[in-house]
Scaffold this motif. Structure first.
Motif, PDB file in Angstrom:
ATOM      1  N   GLU A 265       0.817  -1.217   0.000  1.00  0.00           N
ATOM      2  CA  GLU A 265       0.000   0.000   0.000  1.00  0.00           C
ATOM      3  C   GLU A 265       0.854   1.272   0.000  1.00  0.00           C
ATOM      4  OE1 GLU A 265      -3.578  -1.059   2.958  1.00  0.00           O
ATOM      5  OE2 GLU A 265      -1.623  -1.861   3.594  1.00  0.00           O
ATOM      6  N   LEU A 266       2.175   1.089  -0.108  1.00  0.00           N
ATOM      7  CA  LEU A 266       3.065   2.242  -0.013  1.00  0.00           C
ATOM      8  C   LEU A 266       2.790   3.270  -1.107  1.00  0.00           C
ATOM      9  CD1 LEU A 266       5.443   3.745   1.224  1.00  0.00           C
ATOM     10  CD2 LEU A 266       6.991   2.275  -0.100  1.00  0.00           C
ATOM     11  N   ALA A 267       2.544   2.805  -2.324  1.00  0.00           N
ATOM     12  CA  ALA A 267       2.296   3.746  -3.427  1.00  0.00           C
ATOM     13  C   ALA A 267       1.079   4.612  -3.139  1.00  0.00           C
ATOM     14  CB  ALA A 267       2.123   2.995  -4.735  1.00  0.00           C
ATOM     15  N   GLU A 268       0.042   4.004  -2.592  1.00  0.00           N
ATOM     16  CA  GLU A 268      -1.154   4.778  -2.245  1.00  0.00           C
ATOM     17  C   GLU A 268      -0.875   5.703  -1.075  1.00  0.00           C
ATOM     18  OE1 GLU A 268      -5.865   4.144  -0.975  1.00  0.00           O
ATOM     19  OE2 GLU A 268      -4.628   2.401  -1.506  1.00  0.00           O
ATOM     20  N   VAL A 278       7.144  15.863  -4.832  1.00  0.00           N
ATOM     21  CA  VAL A 278       8.109  15.407  -3.842  1.00  0.00           C
ATOM     22  C   VAL A 278       8.935  14.261  -4.429  1.00  0.00           C
ATOM     23  CG1 VAL A 278       8.421  14.334  -1.578  1.00  0.00           C
ATOM     24  CG2 VAL A 278       6.678  16.101  -1.893  1.00  0.00           C
ATOM     25  N   VAL A 279      10.245  14.399  -4.378  1.00  0.00           N
ATOM     26  CA  VAL A 279      11.151  13.345  -4.820  1.00  0.00           C
ATOM     27  C   VAL A 279      11.361  12.370  -3.672  1.00  0.00           C
ATOM     28  CG1 VAL A 279      13.449  12.792  -5.690  1.00  0.00           C
ATOM     29  CG2 VAL A 279      12.318  14.900  -6.409  1.00  0.00           C
ATOM     30  N   ILE A 280      11.150  11.086  -3.930  1.00  0.00           N
ATOM     31  CA  ILE A 280      11.326  10.065  -2.902  1.00  0.00           C
ATOM     32  C   ILE A 280      12.630   9.316  -3.143  1.00  0.00           C
ATOM     33  CG2 ILE A 280      10.479   7.814  -2.115  1.00  0.00           C
ATOM     34  CD1 ILE A 280       7.677   8.893  -2.228  1.00  0.00           C
ATOM     35  N   TYR A 281      13.441   9.218  -2.069  1.00  0.00           N
ATOM     36  CA  TYR A 281      14.674   8.440  -2.082  1.00  0.00           C
ATOM     37  C   TYR A 281      14.393   7.168  -1.283  1.00  0.00           C
ATOM     38  CZ  TYR A 281      16.666  12.826  -3.685  1.00  0.00           C
ATOM     39  OH  TYR A 281      16.928  13.972  -4.404  1.00  0.00           O
ATOM     40  N   ALA A 282      14.187   6.051  -1.991  1.00  0.00           N
ATOM     41  CA  ALA A 282      13.697   4.834  -1.360  1.00  0.00           C
ATOM     42  C   ALA A 282      14.791   3.776  -1.229  1.00  0.00           C
ATOM     43  CB  ALA A 282      12.537   4.267  -2.182  1.00  0.00           C
ATOM     44  N   ASP A 283      14.751   3.036  -0.111  1.00  0.00           N
ATOM     45  CA  ASP A 283      15.671   1.912   0.033  1.00  0.00           C
ATOM     46  C   ASP A 283      15.217   0.787  -0.896  1.00  0.00           C
ATOM     47  OD1 ASP A 283      13.479   0.751   1.327  1.00  0.00           O
ATOM     48  OD2 ASP A 283      14.690  -0.067   2.966  1.00  0.00           O
ATOM     49  N   ALA A 284      15.953  -0.326  -0.936  1.00  0.00           N
ATOM     50  CA  ALA A 284      15.712  -1.359  -1.945  1.00  0.00           C
ATOM     51  C   ALA A 284      14.286  -1.902  -1.897  1.00  0.00           C
ATOM     52  CB  ALA A 284      16.720  -2.489  -1.758  1.00  0.00           C
ATOM     53  N   GLN A 285      13.789  -2.220  -0.701  1.00  0.00           N
ATOM     54  CA  GLN A 285      12.439  -2.771  -0.585  1.00  0.00           C
ATOM     55  C   GLN A 285      11.383  -1.756  -1.007  1.00  0.00           C
ATOM     56  OE1 GLN A 285      12.940  -4.440   3.619  1.00  0.00           O
ATOM     57  NE2 GLN A 285      11.425  -5.837   2.737  1.00  0.00           N
ATOM     58  N   ALA A 286      11.500  -0.531  -0.511  1.00  0.00           N
ATOM     59  CA  ALA A 286      10.519   0.496  -0.858  1.00  0.00           C
ATOM     60  C   ALA A 286      10.605   0.837  -2.335  1.00  0.00           C
ATOM     61  CB  ALA A 286      10.753   1.745  -0.012  1.00  0.00           C
ATOM     62  N   LEU A 287      11.803   0.844  -2.888  1.00  0.00           N
ATOM     63  CA  LEU A 287      11.988   1.147  -4.309  1.00  0.00           C
ATOM     64  C   LEU A 287      11.272   0.115  -5.177  1.00  0.00           C
ATOM     65  CD1 LEU A 287      13.586   3.148  -6.167  1.00  0.00           C
ATOM     66  CD2 LEU A 287      15.353   1.383  -6.278  1.00  0.00           C
ATOM     67  N   SER A 288      11.403  -1.149  -4.796  1.00  0.00           N
ATOM     68  CA  SER A 288      10.733  -2.217  -5.541  1.00  0.00           C
ATOM     69  C   SER A 288       9.219  -2.048  -5.520  1.00  0.00           C
ATOM     70  CB  SER A 288      11.125  -3.576  -4.950  1.00  0.00           C
ATOM     71  OG  SER A 288      10.447  -4.623  -5.589  1.00  0.00           O
ATOM     72  N   SER A 289       8.689  -1.584  -4.397  1.00  0.00           N
ATOM     73  CA  SER A 289       7.230  -1.395  -4.274  1.00  0.00           C
ATOM     74  C   SER A 289       6.734  -0.174  -5.037  1.00  0.00           C
ATOM     75  CB  SER A 289       6.857  -1.247  -2.799  1.00  0.00           C
ATOM     76  OG  SER A 289       7.160  -2.410  -2.074  1.00  0.00           O
ATOM     77  N   GLU A 291       8.388   1.381  -7.809  1.00  0.00           N
ATOM     78  CA  GLU A 291       8.770   1.491  -9.222  1.00  0.00           C
ATOM     79  C   GLU A 291       7.561   1.331 -10.130  1.00  0.00           C
ATOM     80  OE1 GLU A 291      13.412   0.264  -9.773  1.00  0.00           O
ATOM     81  OE2 GLU A 291      11.987  -1.376  -9.419  1.00  0.00           O
ATOM     82  N   GLY A 292       7.394   2.317 -11.000  1.00  0.00           N
ATOM     83  CA  GLY A 292       6.249   2.311 -11.904  1.00  0.00           C
ATOM     84  C   GLY A 292       4.961   2.796 -11.283  1.00  0.00           C
ATOM     85  N   LEU A 297      11.179   9.155  -8.369  1.00  0.00           N
ATOM     86  CA  LEU A 297      11.737   8.101  -7.532  1.00  0.00           C
ATOM     87  C   LEU A 297      13.237   7.968  -7.779  1.00  0.00           C
ATOM     88  CD1 LEU A 297      10.731   5.956  -5.506  1.00  0.00           C
ATOM     89  CD2 LEU A 297      10.443   4.399  -7.445  1.00  0.00           C
ATOM     90  N   GLU A 298      13.990   7.892  -6.670  1.00  0.00           N
ATOM     91  CA  GLU A 298      15.433   7.702  -6.742  1.00  0.00           C
ATOM     92  C   GLU A 298      15.832   6.658  -5.700  1.00  0.00           C
ATOM     93  OE1 GLU A 298      17.507   9.139  -8.795  1.00  0.00           O
ATOM     94  OE2 GLU A 298      16.213  10.696  -9.675  1.00  0.00           O
ATOM     95  N   PRO A 299      16.878   5.885  -5.972  1.00  0.00           N
ATOM     96  CA  PRO A 299      17.358   4.954  -4.937  1.00  0.00           C
ATOM     97  C   PRO A 299      18.013   5.731  -3.800  1.00  0.00           C
ATOM     98  CG  PRO A 299      18.816   4.921  -6.849  1.00  0.00           C
ATOM     99  CD  PRO A 299      17.632   5.764  -7.234  1.00  0.00           C
ATOM    100  N   ALA A 300      17.766   5.305  -2.594  1.00  0.00           N
ATOM    101  CA  ALA A 300      18.350   5.973  -1.423  1.00  0.00           C
ATOM    102  C   ALA A 300      19.836   5.653  -1.320  1.00  0.00           C
ATOM    103  CB  ALA A 300      17.626   5.538  -0.158  1.00  0.00           C
ATOM    104  N   THR A 301      20.577   6.587  -0.754  1.00  0.00           N
ATOM    105  CA  THR A 301      21.986   6.366  -0.420  1.00  0.00           C
ATOM    106  C   THR A 301      22.133   6.505   1.095  1.00  0.00           C
ATOM    107  OG1 THR A 301      22.575   8.710  -0.592  1.00  0.00           O
ATOM    108  CG2 THR A 301      22.660   7.389  -2.622  1.00  0.00           C
ATOM    109  N   ASP A 302      23.336   6.291   1.606  1.00  0.00           N
ATOM    110  CA  ASP A 302      23.556   6.443   3.046  1.00  0.00           C
ATOM    111  C   ASP A 302      23.233   7.862   3.503  1.00  0.00           C
ATOM    112  OD1 ASP A 302      24.359   3.840   3.227  1.00  0.00           O
ATOM    113  OD2 ASP A 302      26.512   4.280   3.146  1.00  0.00           O
ATOM    114  N   GLU A 303      23.457   8.857   2.615  1.00  0.00           N
ATOM    115  CA  GLU A 303      23.217  10.256   2.969  1.00  0.00           C
ATOM    116  C   GLU A 303      21.721  10.603   2.991  1.00  0.00           C
ATOM    117  OE1 GLU A 303      25.528   9.321   0.652  1.00  0.00           O
ATOM    118  OE2 GLU A 303      27.121   9.519   2.155  1.00  0.00           O
TER     119      GLU A 303
END
Length: 413
Positions: A265-268, A278-289, A291-292, A297-303
């Motif tokens: 339900e994250l996209a909703e 708003v630009v979202i910097y998502a970790d791997a799990q959130a990014l997978s949910s 995408e599309g 959407l951007e992949p998150a980094t440590d920063e």
């Protein structure tokens, strides 16, 4: 440049303020609020001069910006401060000793409060109203980005003080220079308390440099945890408000933590923020949910985590449990404001007891961390330290106390 003479004048003005009645202070506060609105065109003109020197993409631009509606809000807050009970003269402890000495602990002004702040011209009026109401004189040190605005605002205040026969040194604005900052932080015997309000770099510098007492206000690295039992409709509204209501303020949301069982339900959950770009910097799990399903959407980094964005940017991270969310906040939070969205009262209470922050929310956005919203009239800053005041600092937080001791000739054996 030597500011000793200015500091001496402020010190004398503080003695004048301490002897005024609350009715006198309230009348002047209302007069300043009226004079502010009467002179809004000239204030906005000088604010425009400051804005011309700053890029619109600068995260501080929104903090620097004054509008008619913002000036109306500032004036309204000042009138609300005038309506509040005086914080002075309260008897907080009272007793008579066996020898007949009568002891009374009474709330009194600090005396002179120094305020260092960046591109925030609204702070000039907020600090004046709270200091004046509580019988304190104030020394203001604004940043060069807002210098034109600050000088016009102080001129407006001085015009009213002059009309009422109050020393204008009750509100002193220092030059917007590093040298003035250094003198202010070393004004031992003149400034009773210094409060920095700005980014991490400013706050760290003041804390590490000052020889006068400092109350540390914190940069706001703000997290919200959406629990496995969080209400989706409620969560959408809370998260969007916390992030987009005003992105440049210290209570704005920087990182959303989502229980992994709710990733479907994250996209909703984040959909309303797409309308605000708003630009979202998502970790791997959130990014997978996402995408599309989310456009920016951007992949998150440590920063991405532990960053106060002050912009239309948000970090998103999936967590497996409440404990993982708490560990993330322990590592990256700044002690300012944190929130949980859940229908489970036991989980919410555990969150509130564990999280080490000045303000901890349950099913409400962190955008409420504000002195006016807390019913305090306005705020001089959000304290993130534990010694002394914590959270929004208003009238009570900028008073101290003294002991009145009355006798009839007793002497100590």
């Amino acid at each position: 440049m030597k500011l000793k003479e200015t500091f001496e004048q402020v010190r004398q003005a503080a003695k004048h303020l301490a002897l005024m009645t609350d009715e006198e202070r309230n009348e002047i506060l209302r007069a300043v609020a009226d004079h502010l609105i009467y002179n809004k065109v000239r204030i906005l003109k000088t604010n425009a001069e400051d804005l011309e020197k700053m890029e619109r993409t600068n995260p501080l631009y929104d903090r620097l910006l004054l509008t008619e509606s913002r000036l109306e809000g500032i004036a309204s807050d000042m009138r609300n401060v005038a309506k509040l009970p005086s914080p002075l003269g309260h008897i907080t402890k009272e007793r008579t000793l066996e020898n007949g000495l009568r002891l009374c602990r009474v709330s009194v002004p600090f005396g002179v409060i120094g305020m260092i702040y960046e591109a925030r011209p609204n702070v000039t009026f907020d600090v004046f109203s709270l200091c004046f109401k509580s019988g304190n004189a104030c020394v203001l040190k604004g940043g060069k980005d807002a210098d034109c605005s600050n000088r016009e605002e102080v001129a407006v205040i001085h015009e009213v003080l002059t009309r009422y026969g109050v020393p204008t040194a009750a509100v002193a604005l220092l030059p917007a220079t590093h040298e003035a900052t250094a003198e202010m932080l070393n004004a031992v015997g003149y400034i009773d308390l210094c409060i920095p309000r700005g980014g991490r770099k400013l706050i760290d510098f003041v804390r590490d440099t000052a020889r006068v007492p400092v109350i540390e206000t914190g940069a706001g690295v703000v997290n919200t945890y959406f629990d496995k039992d969080g209400d989706l409709t409620m969560g959408k509204a809370i998260i969007n408000n916390a992030k987009t209501r005003r992105v440049s303020v210290c209570n704005a949301l920087d990182c959303l933590l989502v229980h992994e069982s709710r990733l479907g339900e994250l996209a909703e959950l984040v959909a309303p923020m797409a309308e605000q770009h708003v630009v979202i910097y998502a970790d791997a799990q959130a990014l997978s949910s996402l995408e599309g399903r989310y456009p920016l959407l951007e992949p998150a980094t440590d920063e991405s985590f532990g960053t106060e964005f002050m912009d239309y940017k948000l970090a998103v991270k999936a967590v497996a449990s409440l404990e993982e969310a708490l560990a993330h906040i322990d590592r990256y939070g700044s002690g300012h404001s944190e929130a949980i969205i859940t229908q489970d009262g036991q989980v919410a209470r555990k969150f509130q007891l564990h999280v080490d922050a000045a303000c901890v929310y349950w099913n409400a956005p962190t955008s409420f961390t504000d002195g006016a919203q807390f019913g305090l009239g306005a705020e001089i800053g959000i304290s993130t330290q534990k010694l002394g005041p914590r959270g929004p600092m208003a009238l009570e937080e900028i008073t101290t106390y003294k002991w009145f001791v009355e006798g009839e000739g007793q002497i100590r054996p």
